[in-house]
Design a protein around this motif. Structure first.
Motif, mmCIF file in Angstrom:
data_model
loop_
_atom_site.group_PDB
_atom_site.id
_atom_site.type_symbol
_atom_site.label_atom_id
_atom_site.label_comp_id
_atom_site.label_asym_id
_atom_site.label_seq_id
_atom_site.Cartn_x
_atom_site.Cartn_y
_atom_site.Cartn_z
ATOM 1 N N UNK A 318 60.607 -20.729 102.124
ATOM 2 C CA UNK A 318 61.650 -21.656 101.987
ATOM 3 C C UNK A 318 60.498 -22.592 101.219
ATOM 4 N N UNK A 319 60.110 -23.543 100.727
ATOM 5 C CA UNK A 319 59.740 -24.556 100.141
ATOM 6 C C UNK A 319 59.870 -26.109 99.961
ATOM 7 N N UNK A 320 59.348 -27.245 100.102
ATOM 8 C CA UNK A 320 60.679 -28.090 99.727
ATOM 9 C C UNK A 320 59.485 -29.306 99.246
ATOM 10 N N UNK A 348 61.850 -41.792 92.699
ATOM 11 C CA UNK A 348 61.931 -40.204 94.003
ATOM 12 C C UNK A 348 62.288 -39.358 93.601
ATOM 13 N N UNK A 349 62.151 -37.977 93.973
ATOM 14 C CA UNK A 349 61.726 -36.514 93.278
ATOM 15 C C UNK A 349 62.370 -35.840 94.670
ATOM 16 N N UNK A 350 62.832 -34.730 94.736
ATOM 17 C CA UNK A 350 62.992 -34.129 95.414
ATOM 18 C C UNK A 350 63.441 -32.380 94.942
ATOM 19 N N UNK A 351 62.169 -31.755 95.620
ATOM 20 C CA UNK A 351 62.121 -30.221 94.905
ATOM 21 C C UNK A 351 62.401 -29.009 95.964
ATOM 22 N N UNK A 352 63.124 -28.021 95.832
ATOM 23 C CA UNK A 352 63.032 -27.258 96.419
ATOM 24 C C UNK A 352 62.537 -25.646 96.070
ATOM 25 N N UNK A 353 61.863 -25.320 96.135
ATOM 26 C CA UNK A 353 61.784 -23.655 95.702
ATOM 27 C C UNK A 353 61.738 -23.046 96.855
ATOM 28 N N UNK A 354 63.281 -21.206 96.490
ATOM 29 C CA UNK A 354 63.063 -20.025 97.383
ATOM 30 C C UNK A 354 62.720 -19.499 96.362
ATOM 31 N N UNK A 355 60.968 -18.557 97.688
ATOM 32 C CA UNK A 355 61.073 -17.153 97.522
ATOM 33 C C UNK A 355 61.762 -16.274 97.354
#
Length: 609
Positions: A318-320, A348-355
């Motif tokens: 999990x990457x923010x 303002x931007x927020x991204x959540x990456x799930x591998x």
């Protein structure tokens, strides 16, 4: 290490991803640090410096033959604008090293007033990207990227070309790097008399001459094992005469100068990275209604940008990613009704990456822009990519994007409108990729819905005015088939063919938008045998309406254009090449009145030290 290969290590295991990412960043510093993440979820076409030599007249020609973008050009070297998936030029973002460089006055970029040489890679991404790249990234984005490598020693290269119509292109680049310092400097000068004849139309491109000069410098220094301070700058100057039909007509010209400078402080560890950037961009232009008289109009725009990009692995899967940006846009017009104007822009931007696994990953993002005197919507994006089998990949992308009005849209007199709303769009695309042997087939259907499209329409018989009047939608299909193989002395064989269908309609009239061809196709072949290299590229463009009422008499007829070239590399460092453009001697144009050249030639030489 190849950086693309390094990034794909994330799919093999969590530890190797972190190690691969850290090693790639340590070896090559890329100023647009988001692009490596974008490529994990979206297809991005990359154009290398070697590819640039195939279409070295200008950036318009390069994109026309080596990307899915439709280019509308007012004659060779003239005013030029791009269109992704049936959208407008204002809905295409040009991004220089991670910074959006669309004109604050026009809301778009004039392609032929952007340098062609001096980048380490040009990336072309179709589909919305406003969550990361800001206003205008609705139809797609074009990325002009620079890299700095460490531990590479000293290198230099020279490229020189002579072509038809008294055209000369010259480019020189030098670099030096050790384990702590990397420096790269380059410059180019391009000039053309650009007077060509098209007998089919009894047309001569009078007053079409142009020149442009570019200087680039990049420096990166490791202040600690995991920290770098970097600087990248570009300075550009050009003069562009506008074609006339008769030699007795009044000659006009357009001059522009731009400066871009970016300082970055980057920290990279196994769990987090942070990139703090400060940038300054400036655009100046002057229009001369008579080349022998003082300027008729012009403008100066200055943009101050502060941006921070924070990336953290909460757990290996999990990457923010949090991106904050603040801009001050300042503009001053000359004889345009635009006085001293200023606008503050923040986001303002927020991204959540799930591998999830090595074959399955997701990304979700939200963004809120704060634009002075503009009510900006909440934006979002979602992407997922799944390698379902060794031969099959599928990815889905959905996003909401927008463009706020430019200074001309608001303040130009007469015609500016201070009550304009920003354009907003919802877009979705689904990419399926099939791989068998050396063959790869990629098919992408897409849909884009645009609300409050900003258009200029006649307000009175004497002037036009900016309005939010149209709702439009674009849908279609992008497809590409490629094949690649190397064996023995045959050191390269690459084949490719693409087909692009674009239906872009005004929902109030149900008519196809002007300058959006319904059908387009392309093909290319690259073949290398020992020291010889050969390429050919073809472009098919279907019927293109030039009016909003689909008037067939004024439409541009379909055309096919074929280019080819051959080069020989001697003693590894010396290359001589010869190209023929428009072998078929086709009469063709991309706008109503200004045809592009028929058959023409060029020779070039390059030396690597």
């Amino acid at each position: 290490m190849d950086i693309k290969r390094s990034l794909l290590l994330l799919c093999s295991s969590y530890g190797s991803f972190l190690l691969g990412q850290e090693k790639a960043i340590d070896t090559i510093y890329i100023f647009d640090n988001q692009m490596s993440k974008v490529k994990l979820f979206h297809h991005v076409s990359s154009i290398t410096p070697q590819d640039v030599k195939k279409n070295s007249s200008n950036l318009s020609e390069l994109l026309r033959f080596q990307s899915p973008v439709f280019i509308k050009e007012n004659g060779r070297g003239g005013v030029s604008s791009p269109s992704f998936r049936g959208t407008t030029a204002q809905q295409t973002a040009f991004v220089w090293n991670g910074i959006n460089i669309n004109s604050m006055f026009l809301g778009q970029a004039d392609i032929n007033n952007i340098a062609l040489f001096g980048y380490d890679q040009i990336d072309v991404k179709a589909g919305g990207g406003s969550v990361i790249y800001g206003s205008g990234a609705i139809g797609g984005s074009i990325h002009l990227n620079n890299e700095l490598e460490f531990n590479q020693g000293a290198h230099a290269s020279i490229f020189s070309e002579a072509a038809s119509f008294e055209t000369y292109n010259n480019f020189i680049k030098g670099s030096y790097s050790n384990d702590k310092l990397s420096v790269k400097v380059s410059g180019n000068y391009s000039v053309s008399g650009n007077e060509y004849k098209v007998n089919d139309l009894q047309y001569t491109n009078f007053n079409g001459n142009y020149y442009n000069t570019t200087f680039n410098v990049g420096v990166s220094y490791k202040v600690a094992p995991n920290q770098k301070i970097s600087w990248q700058s570009q300075f550009y100057d050009s003069s562009q005469h506008f074609p006339i039909y008769e030699s007795t007509e009044t000659k006009t010209k357009y001059k522009t100068q731009s400066a871009r400078s970016l300082i970055s402080w980057d920290i990279n560890t196994s769990k987090l990275s942070n990139s703090l950037k400060a940038a300054y961009t400036e655009e100046n232009f002057q229009y001369y209604g008579n080349i022998n008289a003082p300027k008729s109009s012009g403008a100066t725009g200055k943009n101050y940008i502060f941006k921070n990009d924070f990336n953290y692995f909460i757990v290996p899967k999990l990457n923010v990613n949090v991106i904050g940006e603040f801009q001050v846009n300042q503009g001053e017009g000359y004889l345009s009704g635009i006085g001293n104007v200023s606008r503050n822009v923040g986001s303002i931007s927020g991204l959540l990456r799930y591998y999830a696994t090595k074959d399955l990953r997701f990304e979700g993002g939200v963004k809120k822009d704060f634009v002075e005197d503009v009510n900006s919507p909440l934006l979002f994006s979602f992407s997922g990519k799944w390698k379902a089998a060794n031969w099959y990949n599928v990815s889905l992308n959905v996003s909401k994007n927008f463009r706020y009005p430019s200074f001309n849209d608001i303040y130009y007199e007469p015609g500016g409108n201070r009550d304009l709303k920003p354009e907003t769009s919802i877009q979705a695309d689904l990419t399926q990729e099939f791989s068998v042997g050396g063959f790869k087939l990629r098919v992408t259907p897409y849909y884009i819905d645009v609300v409050d499209l900003i258009v200029w329409l006649p307000a009175t018989p004497s002037y036009w005015k900016a309005f939010n009047v149209k709702k439009s939608e674009s849908y279609g299909l992008e497809s590409q088939l490629t094949f690649a193989k190397n064996w023995g002395d045959h050191n390269r064989l690459k084949l490719g063919a693409g087909y692009y269908y674009s239906k872009s309609v005004n929902r109030e009239t149900n008519k196809q938008q002007a300058y959006v061809p319904l059908h387009r196709g392309s093909a290319h072949v690259d073949y290398g045998y020992r020291f010889l290299n050969f390429f050919a590229q073809g472009l098919i463009n279907g019927l293109t309406y030039t009016t909003t009422d689909e008037k067939r008499a004024e439409a541009i007829d379909p055309y096919f254009v074929l280019n080819a070239g051959v080069s020989a590399t001697l003693l590894k460092n010396y290359t001589l090449g010869f190209k023929v453009n428009n072998i078929t001697d086709t009469y063709y144009r991309t706008v109503s009145f200004y045809p592009l050249p028929k058959r023409n030639y060029s020779v070039y030489a390059s030396i690597n030290f």
